[in-house]
Design a protein around this motif. Structure first.
Motif, short mmCIF file in Angstrom:
data_model
loop_
_atom_site.label_atom_id
_atom_site.label_comp_id
_atom_site.label_asym_id
_atom_site.label_seq_id
_atom_site.Cartn_x
_atom_site.Cartn_y
_atom_site.Cartn_z
N LYS A 169 0.83 -1.20 0.00
CA LYS A 169 0.00 0.00 0.00
C LYS A 169 0.87 1.25 0.00
N ASN A 170 0.31 2.35 -0.50
CA ASN A 170 1.02 3.62 -0.46
C ASN A 170 0.74 4.34 0.85
N GLU A 171 1.24 5.56 0.99
CA GLU A 171 1.09 6.30 2.25
C GLU A 171 -0.36 6.58 2.60
N GLY A 173 -2.77 4.49 2.07
CA GLY A 173 -3.45 3.24 2.37
C GLY A 173 -4.08 2.56 1.18
N LYS A 219 3.88 -1.31 3.62
CA LYS A 219 3.65 0.11 3.32
C LYS A 219 4.82 0.68 2.53
N TYR A 225 8.20 -1.82 7.69
CA TYR A 225 6.80 -2.01 8.07
C TYR A 225 6.38 -3.45 7.76
#
Length: 441
Positions: A169-171, A173, A219, A225
């Motif tokens: 996922k990107n920042e 979400g 992430k 993460y």
């Protein structure tokens, strides 16, 4: 005496020299092939290992690494081999003429360097029973050090699939696509194996069946993460989780005590300062008498610190938390709390090199800790699945049958020591209903 192991050629993939990616998938396990060859990149990296090696040992090391990379690209996680030194390996599977004795030595070297998990069978059987012979499982470290483009063929599978178990996922979400590599292929294979095995168990609470499927969500990238999510029990309060039944048997929960703070101490080799302290979140200050919420606030402060990039952002965040939650605490402000933390944890917060890494990196230290935490959780889950033992992970906690507590504790301790590269026993809390036991595993 151990018996010889017979190699079943019909069950093997087809690894030819220079074609390490042409591997036939054999369930989640396969057999070590001594006829594989390595490309120049693998040869050079093996030569750089900080171990004394002769020509034959280097050849065995290269061959095993090549097997790990090639099979993992097809989702095959476990590579079986014989530790019976008198085993006879068919010539068509051993073009390099490597002895079984040297294979054993190479496996032991790779295990000592943290590149493989080595599961040694009690004895070697003369029939190929997957769960009854020794096998190795590559670790994330092997893929990080050896797995680069050109070593194996990468698949082009899109992640936009409801069944995908490795999510990026990107920042914000949102799910993003990614190119498959050794790490994602290996993680996917491990998760699929765990999910297939856990589905065989009946996991219920108060008569309601629970989902046990897990997936890993990362992430931004796969270097930091990452957490295992999915099991229905993850969203339950602990009191309800302890009513979960596995195949009709009562459960217990094993928690790794003060996990992220202990991991920091292990990363920076500082654990010797506080080995005698049972609970690090109870401020180890002489004469300090904590109020009701002091432990909760100290734990929150440590976790916020590990997620911040500067002391200024830490003070702002913890002061905001104190204002919002109205803790019953000894400390009237974030600055006063920080002063107590500096006094209690002087060996950590007073270490300039450590604080530079905590507050000076592009990513908070918590990103690295979560990645290691996930490696531990996944390693424990898969190892126990191999043993046909059901365990549910809740990040730093593990739910299992009460009758399996000793086995799960031993596996958990072993995996933690391997991932963190330490040789100490690990503090844990065992919960059986209303009974709580602090122990070392």
């Amino acid at each position: 005496m151990n018996e010889d192991i017979e190699y079943n050629e019909s069950e093997l993939g087809n690894i030819e020299e220079g074609e390490v990616a042409q591997v036939k998938k054999v369930s989640q396990s396969t057999y070590l092939r001594l006829s594989a060859d390595s490309n120049e990149d693998i040869k050079n990296k093996v030569s750089e290992l900080k171990v004394k090696t002769g020509v034959e040992l280097r050849l065995a090391l290269r061959m095993i690494v090549t097997n790990c990379l090639a099979y993992a690209d097809k989702g095959v996680m476990n590579i079986h081999y014989s530790r019976f030194k008198a085993s006879k390996i068919p010539k068509n599977m051993n073009k390099n003429n490597i002895t079984v004795r040297m294979v054993i030595k190479a496996v032991d070297v790779l295990e000592s360097l943290g590149y493989v998990i080595n599961t040694v069978a009690d004895r070697q059987y003369n029939t190929l029973k997957m769960k009854e012979s020794s096998y190795i499982t590559p670790t994330a470290k092997l893929f990080e050090d050896f797995g680069c483009e050109g070593n194996i063929a990468y698949s082009k599978k899109s992640i936009r699939d409801n069944t995908e178990v490795v999510i990026l996922k990107n920042e914000d979400g949102d799910m993003i696509d990614y190119k498959d590599n050794c790490f994602t292929s290996t993680t996917r294979g491990m998760l699929q194996f765990y999910n297939t095995t856990s589905a065989k168990f009946s996991v219920e609470v108060d008569g309601a069946k629970l989902n046990t499927d897990m997936r890993c969500i990362f992430k931004i990238d796969f270097d930091s993460y990452g957490r295992m999510y999915g099991g229905s029990y993850q969203n339950m309060p602990k009191e309800l989780r302890l009513r979960v039944m596995i195949d009709g048997c009562a459960c217990a929960e094993i928690d790794l005590s003060n996990l992220h703070l202990r991991m920091v101490l292990d990363i920076y080799n500082l654990n010797h300062y506080c080995e005698h302290i049972e609970d690090l979140y109870m401020l180890p200050l002489v004469g300090f008498i904590p109020k009701e919420d002091d432990r909760k606030l100290v734990k929150k402060a440590i976790l916020i610190m590990l997620n911040c990039n500067s002391s200024k952002s830490f003070l702002q965040a913890i002061q905001g938390d104190m204002n919002m939650n109205g803790y019953v605490t000894t400390f009237s402000s974030a600055k006063q709390l920080l002063g107590a933390l500096n006094q209690a944890y002087w060996w950590l917060l007073g270490n300039e090199a450590v604080m530079k890494n905590i507050f000076g990196g592009n990513k908070p230290l918590a990103a690295k800790l979560q990645r290691l935490d996930t490696e531990i959780s996944l390693g424990v889950s898969v190892k126990l699945a191999e043993l046909n033992v059901m365990v549910g992970t809740i990040h730093d906690s593990y739910l299992c049958k009460q009758s399996d507590v000793l086995l799960v504790s031993n596996v958990l301790g072993d995996v933690y020591r391997r991932v963190m590269n330490v040789n100490r026993r690990v503090a844990a809390t065992l919960s059986y209903g209303d009974n709580v036991i602090n122990t070392l595993i």
